[in-house]
Design a protein around this motif. Structure first.
Motif, PDB file in Angstrom:
ATOM      1  N   ALA A 175       2.622   8.364 -12.002  1.00  0.00           N
ATOM      2  CA  ALA A 175       2.464   6.908 -11.842  1.00  0.00           C
ATOM      3  C   ALA A 175       1.115   6.600 -11.188  1.00  0.00           C
ATOM      4  CB  ALA A 175       3.596   6.353 -10.992  1.00  0.00           C
ATOM      5  N   ARG A 176       0.609   5.458 -11.535  1.00  0.00           N
ATOM      6  CA  ARG A 176      -0.662   5.006 -10.947  1.00  0.00           C
ATOM      7  C   ARG A 176      -0.523   3.533 -10.556  1.00  0.00           C
ATOM      8  NH1 ARG A 176      -5.238   2.877 -13.547  1.00  0.00           N
ATOM      9  NH2 ARG A 176      -4.265   3.401 -15.556  1.00  0.00           N
ATOM     10  N   VAL A 177      -0.889   3.237  -9.318  1.00  0.00           N
ATOM     11  CA  VAL A 177      -0.825   1.859  -8.815  1.00  0.00           C
ATOM     12  C   VAL A 177      -2.234   1.322  -8.638  1.00  0.00           C
ATOM     13  CG1 VAL A 177      -0.243   0.436  -6.802  1.00  0.00           C
ATOM     14  CG2 VAL A 177       1.414   2.064  -7.694  1.00  0.00           C
ATOM     15  N   THR A 178      -2.461   0.140  -9.126  1.00  0.00           N
ATOM     16  CA  THR A 178      -3.719  -0.571  -8.890  1.00  0.00           C
ATOM     17  C   THR A 178      -3.389  -1.922  -8.279  1.00  0.00           C
ATOM     18  OG1 THR A 178      -3.679  -1.464 -11.138  1.00  0.00           O
ATOM     19  CG2 THR A 178      -4.964   0.549 -10.779  1.00  0.00           C
ATOM     20  N   VAL A 179      -4.307  -2.432  -7.494  1.00  0.00           N
ATOM     21  CA  VAL A 179      -4.130  -3.738  -6.858  1.00  0.00           C
ATOM     22  C   VAL A 179      -5.261  -4.630  -7.340  1.00  0.00           C
ATOM     23  CG1 VAL A 179      -3.896  -4.998  -4.694  1.00  0.00           C
ATOM     24  CG2 VAL A 179      -3.073  -2.634  -4.859  1.00  0.00           C
ATOM     25  N   ALA A 180      -4.913  -5.622  -8.140  1.00  0.00           N
ATOM     26  CA  ALA A 180      -5.910  -6.542  -8.699  1.00  0.00           C
ATOM     27  C   ALA A 180      -6.070  -7.743  -7.784  1.00  0.00           C
ATOM     28  CB  ALA A 180      -5.485  -6.998 -10.092  1.00  0.00           C
ATOM     29  N   VAL A 181      -7.329  -8.122  -7.571  1.00  0.00           N
ATOM     30  CA  VAL A 181      -7.644  -9.320  -6.774  1.00  0.00           C
ATOM     31  C   VAL A 181      -8.452 -10.241  -7.676  1.00  0.00           C
ATOM     32  CG1 VAL A 181      -8.764 -10.230  -4.710  1.00  0.00           C
ATOM     33  CG2 VAL A 181      -7.648  -7.985  -4.641  1.00  0.00           C
ATOM     34  N   GLU A 182      -7.852 -11.358  -8.060  1.00  0.00           N
ATOM     35  CA  GLU A 182      -8.491 -12.290  -8.985  1.00  0.00           C
ATOM     36  C   GLU A 182      -8.574 -13.673  -8.346  1.00  0.00           C
ATOM     37  OE1 GLU A 182      -7.006 -10.406 -13.210  1.00  0.00           O
ATOM     38  OE2 GLU A 182      -5.633 -11.712 -12.099  1.00  0.00           O
ATOM     39  N   GLN A 183      -9.515 -14.458  -8.839  1.00  0.00           N
ATOM     40  CA  GLN A 183      -9.714 -15.778  -8.261  1.00  0.00           C
ATOM     41  C   GLN A 183      -8.651 -16.747  -8.761  1.00  0.00           C
ATOM     42  OE1 GLN A 183     -13.739 -17.175  -8.189  1.00  0.00           O
ATOM     43  NE2 GLN A 183     -13.171 -19.322  -8.085  1.00  0.00           N
ATOM     44  N   GLY A 184      -8.104 -17.502  -7.839  1.00  0.00           N
ATOM     45  CA  GLY A 184      -7.108 -18.522  -8.181  1.00  0.00           C
ATOM     46  C   GLY A 184      -7.439 -19.831  -7.493  1.00  0.00           C
ATOM     47  N   THR A 185      -6.439 -20.643  -7.289  1.00  0.00           N
ATOM     48  CA  THR A 185      -6.622 -21.936  -6.627  1.00  0.00           C
ATOM     49  C   THR A 185      -6.812 -21.733  -5.129  1.00  0.00           C
ATOM     50  OG1 THR A 185      -5.172 -22.959  -8.260  1.00  0.00           O
ATOM     51  CG2 THR A 185      -5.612 -24.216  -6.252  1.00  0.00           C
ATOM     52  N   GLU A 186      -7.777 -22.462  -4.580  1.00  0.00           N
ATOM     53  CA  GLU A 186      -8.029 -22.340  -3.135  1.00  0.00           C
ATOM     54  C   GLU A 186      -6.852 -22.865  -2.332  1.00  0.00           C
ATOM     55  OE1 GLU A 186     -12.797 -22.450  -2.350  1.00  0.00           O
ATOM     56  OE2 GLU A 186     -11.746 -24.326  -2.691  1.00  0.00           O
ATOM     57  N   ALA A 187      -6.556 -22.174  -1.249  1.00  0.00           N
ATOM     58  CA  ALA A 187      -5.481 -22.576  -0.349  1.00  0.00           C
ATOM     59  C   ALA A 187      -5.826 -22.068   1.038  1.00  0.00           C
ATOM     60  CB  ALA A 187      -4.143 -22.009  -0.828  1.00  0.00           C
ATOM     61  N   ALA A 188      -4.905 -22.266   1.970  1.00  0.00           N
ATOM     62  CA  ALA A 188      -5.175 -21.875   3.358  1.00  0.00           C
ATOM     63  C   ALA A 188      -5.375 -20.369   3.492  1.00  0.00           C
ATOM     64  CB  ALA A 188      -4.028 -22.334   4.254  1.00  0.00           C
ATOM     65  N   HIS A 189      -4.773 -19.576   2.615  1.00  0.00           N
ATOM     66  CA  HIS A 189      -4.888 -18.118   2.702  1.00  0.00           C
ATOM     67  C   HIS A 189      -6.108 -17.587   1.955  1.00  0.00           C
ATOM     68  CE1 HIS A 189      -3.551 -17.943  -1.469  1.00  0.00           C
ATOM     69  NE2 HIS A 189      -2.532 -18.717  -1.139  1.00  0.00           N
ATOM     70  N   GLY A 190      -6.846 -18.429   1.287  1.00  0.00           N
ATOM     71  CA  GLY A 190      -7.990 -18.003   0.492  1.00  0.00           C
ATOM     72  C   GLY A 190      -7.815 -18.435  -0.952  1.00  0.00           C
ATOM     73  N   ARG A 191      -8.629 -17.880  -1.829  1.00  0.00           N
ATOM     74  CA  ARG A 191      -8.520 -18.260  -3.240  1.00  0.00           C
ATOM     75  C   ARG A 191      -8.131 -17.064  -4.113  1.00  0.00           C
ATOM     76  NH1 ARG A 191     -15.009 -19.290  -4.125  1.00  0.00           N
ATOM     77  NH2 ARG A 191     -15.689 -17.121  -4.003  1.00  0.00           N
ATOM     78  N   ARG A 213     -10.242 -19.485   7.376  1.00  0.00           N
ATOM     79  CA  ARG A 213      -9.258 -20.512   7.745  1.00  0.00           C
ATOM     80  C   ARG A 213      -9.887 -21.594   8.627  1.00  0.00           C
ATOM     81  NH1 ARG A 213      -3.643 -21.225   7.620  1.00  0.00           N
ATOM     82  NH2 ARG A 213      -3.342 -23.385   8.259  1.00  0.00           N
ATOM     83  N   ALA A 214     -10.795 -21.189   9.538  1.00  0.00           N
ATOM     84  CA  ALA A 214     -11.451 -22.175  10.404  1.00  0.00           C
ATOM     85  C   ALA A 214     -12.268 -23.163   9.566  1.00  0.00           C
ATOM     86  CB  ALA A 214     -12.341 -21.467  11.423  1.00  0.00           C
TER      87      ALA A 214
END
Length: 564
Positions: free
Chosen positions: A400-416, A168-169
């Motif tokens: 049940a099985r839970v997965t958490v996907a982290v994919e690249q998106g548009t850059e913003a203040a919280h990250g991409r 963020r900095a």
């Protein structure tokens, strides 16, 4: 922790006191008895928007008061004192905090924080530190990408928070440099024109070289020169009357004669001697005035038509600056500040080069910080998926099985990063985003599992669940009750429920009781113990509080809750 909530004239509730306390509190009651008003009242205390429709029919206003137990130090107390309120120390490092909200039937709202009136926004500020509320709408909120990213970041703890802080900095610095560069490049022509106009204005001012107060001084001097003859005649007449160089009598001679006459006759008469001394003083003053007038006449003689022309020419030059800038002082101010502005404008080319280099450097650093944040989220995502999957096994979703996907998106203040929580409810099924693939009951349990898991890394003082058990029953409801009880080991848990299987695991059971006299419906709240609690559980199970079979089942559930 919420110690107590008092409701008055809110919805169907005329007056009720809810003793909450630590652990797991279940709130039950018949449909329409006012269970939802408990959550509504709590929402008012947390700064949510006030709706005058919540005021009980026939009442002028509704009121909600709450007592919280908070640490004596920390951000909550600091915010309360910033708002002018205070706390009541309990002597063990804890303190009581009183919050209140009134709502009139006309829609006016008033909040109190620590005994002092405060804006409702202060309550909203405190809410983030005090309570997390989950209703059915909050379950739907879990389907948003932002809520899923927030859940992952909370679970990620310090590694994610620190990586996000560094990102963020750099993001803020990069945005600032890029915005300044865009301003310089898009306004380059306008800034060049400004520099040219400023340079011409400064040159014109320097050519005239005005001095502070010069215009007023010249105006007075021009007026004197234009009226020189009239002034000379008046001064000469006055001078002659005071000190005539001819043999005609003047004021000085007459005063001298008067003084001598009094001195000759004064003798021992003090009064006459006093008058003679006063006349002598007048003579001195007349002589001084005559000298001043003589000097004034000499100054007038120094001027003439040529001097007047020079003065008017100078005034014309100054007036050109007044027309351009409003006043001589404004022109001098522009001369003082314009040079620095001109240096700034003339430096545009070099500034563009410097900012371009700075922007590109920050761009590279931003990529590195974004990758670092992504790595931290990926590590947390793997652990979160495994932990939530394990929790779902305890919530009657063993396959049940839970997965958490982290994919690249548009850059913003919280990250991409775009974070997607995915659920595969059955063996062999492909994971699908919970926003599209989860039923209402599954979504409720996924949300609860996430909160239980996150509570281990990011504890929250109080959780409020409004019908978190919607869409489930049987064994699944029993497991929801167990997990709420587990969550209550580290946080205060309040659950509004219609399921006996959930309420059985509560250490504190409150019932919202409805009574009607045919015209006005009012509800009150009472704490249930022993057979009263068993009867309420039987009612939840079968609708019949006095059914022997239902009572047996209720007692069995209560025993199960105590033995967990």
């Amino acid at each position: 922790m919420i110690e107590q909530i008092r409701l008055r004239d809110l919805g169907v509730i005329a007056a009720a006191t809810l003793p909450i306390g630590p652990g797991f509190t279940a709130i039950t009651g018949e449909t329409g008895a006012g269970k939802t008003m408990v959550v509504t009242g709590l929402g008012l205390l947390l700064g949510q928007r006030a709706d005058s429709g919540a005021v009980r029919a026939g009442a002028e206003q509704a009121a909600v008061d709450g007592v919280w137990i908070v640490p004596e130090g920390g951000p909550v107390v600091e915010r309360v004192r910033d708002a002018g309120g205070d706390i009541e120390p309990l002597g063990d490092g804890r303190a009581e905090l009183y919050l209140g909200r009134t709502l009139s039937s006309e829609g006016r709202s008033r909040a109190t924080v620590g005994g002092r009136t405060a804006p409702a926004g202060v309550l909203a500020d405190l809410a983030d530190q005090l309570v997390v509320v989950h209703g059915q709408s909050d379950q739907l909120r879990l389907t948003s990408a932002a809520a899923q990213r927030d859940a992952l970041d909370r679970f990620g703890g310090a590694p994610v928070a620190e990586a996000q802080g560094r990102y963020r900095a750099v993001w803020d610095a990069w945005r600032t440099a890029a915005a300044e560069l865009e301003t310089l490049t898009t306004e380059q022509d306008a800034r060049a024109r400004e520099a040219e106009e400023l340079r011409a204005a400064i040159a014109a001012i320097e050519a005239v070289d005005p001095q502070p107060g010069e215009d007023a001084e010249l105006a007075a001097r021009a007026d004197r020169l234009a009226n020189a003859e009239e002034l000379r005649l008046a001064a000469a007449t006055a001078h002659a009357a005071l000190s005539n160089e001819d043999d005609l009598p003047d004021v000085q001679a007459l005063l001298a004669e008067a003084r001598r006459a009094l001195e000759r006759a004064a003798g021992s008469y003090d009064v006459l001697r006093g008058h003679a001394a006063a006349i002598e003083e007048l003579g001195y003053r007349v002589a001084d005035l005559a000298g001043d007038l003589s000097g004034y006449l000499a100054d007038l003689d120094e001027g003439g038509p040529h001097e007047l022309a020079a003065v008017e020419e100078r005034r014309a030059a100054l007036n050109s600056l007044v027309r351009a800038h409003g006043s001589v002082d404004a022109a001098l101010q522009l001369l003082a500040s314009g040079s620095a502005r001109l240096v700034e404008l003339d430096d545009d080319g070099e500034r563009i080069d410097r900012l371009t280099a700075e922007r590109d450097r920050l761009r590279d650093e931003l990529d590195a910080r974004a990758a670092e944040l992504t790595d931290a989220r990926l590590a947390a995502a793997s652990r979160l998926g495994e932990a939530v999957t394990d929790e779902l096994r305890h919530l009657a979703l063993p396959d049940a099985r839970v997965t958490v996907a982290v994919e690249q998106g548009t850059e913003a203040a919280h990250g991409r990063d775009v974070v997607t929580i995915q659920l595969a409810p059955h063996p062999g099924s492909s994971p699908r985003p919970v926003a599209r693939g989860a039923s209402g009951g599954e979504l409720s349990r996924v949300m609860l599992a996430i909160e239980v898991v996150i509570a281990g890394t990011d504890p929250v003082p109080t959780f409020v669940f409004d019908e978190v058990d919607a869409g489930i029953g049987g064994a699944a409801a029993i497991e929801v009750g167990r997990r709420l009880a587990k969550l209550a080991e580290t946080s205060q848990v309040i659950a509004v429920t219609h399921l006996a299987q959930v309420a059985a695991f509560a250490g504190n059971h409150l019932s919202v009781v409805k009574a009607s006299d045919g015209s006005v419906t009012a509800s009150s709240v009472r704490r249930l113990d022993g057979e009263d609690r068993a009867a309420e559980m039987a009612r939840l199970l079968s609708g019949m509080a006095d059914s022997d079979a239902a009572l047996d089942h209720a007692r069995e559930l209560l025993a199960l809750g105590r033995a967990r």
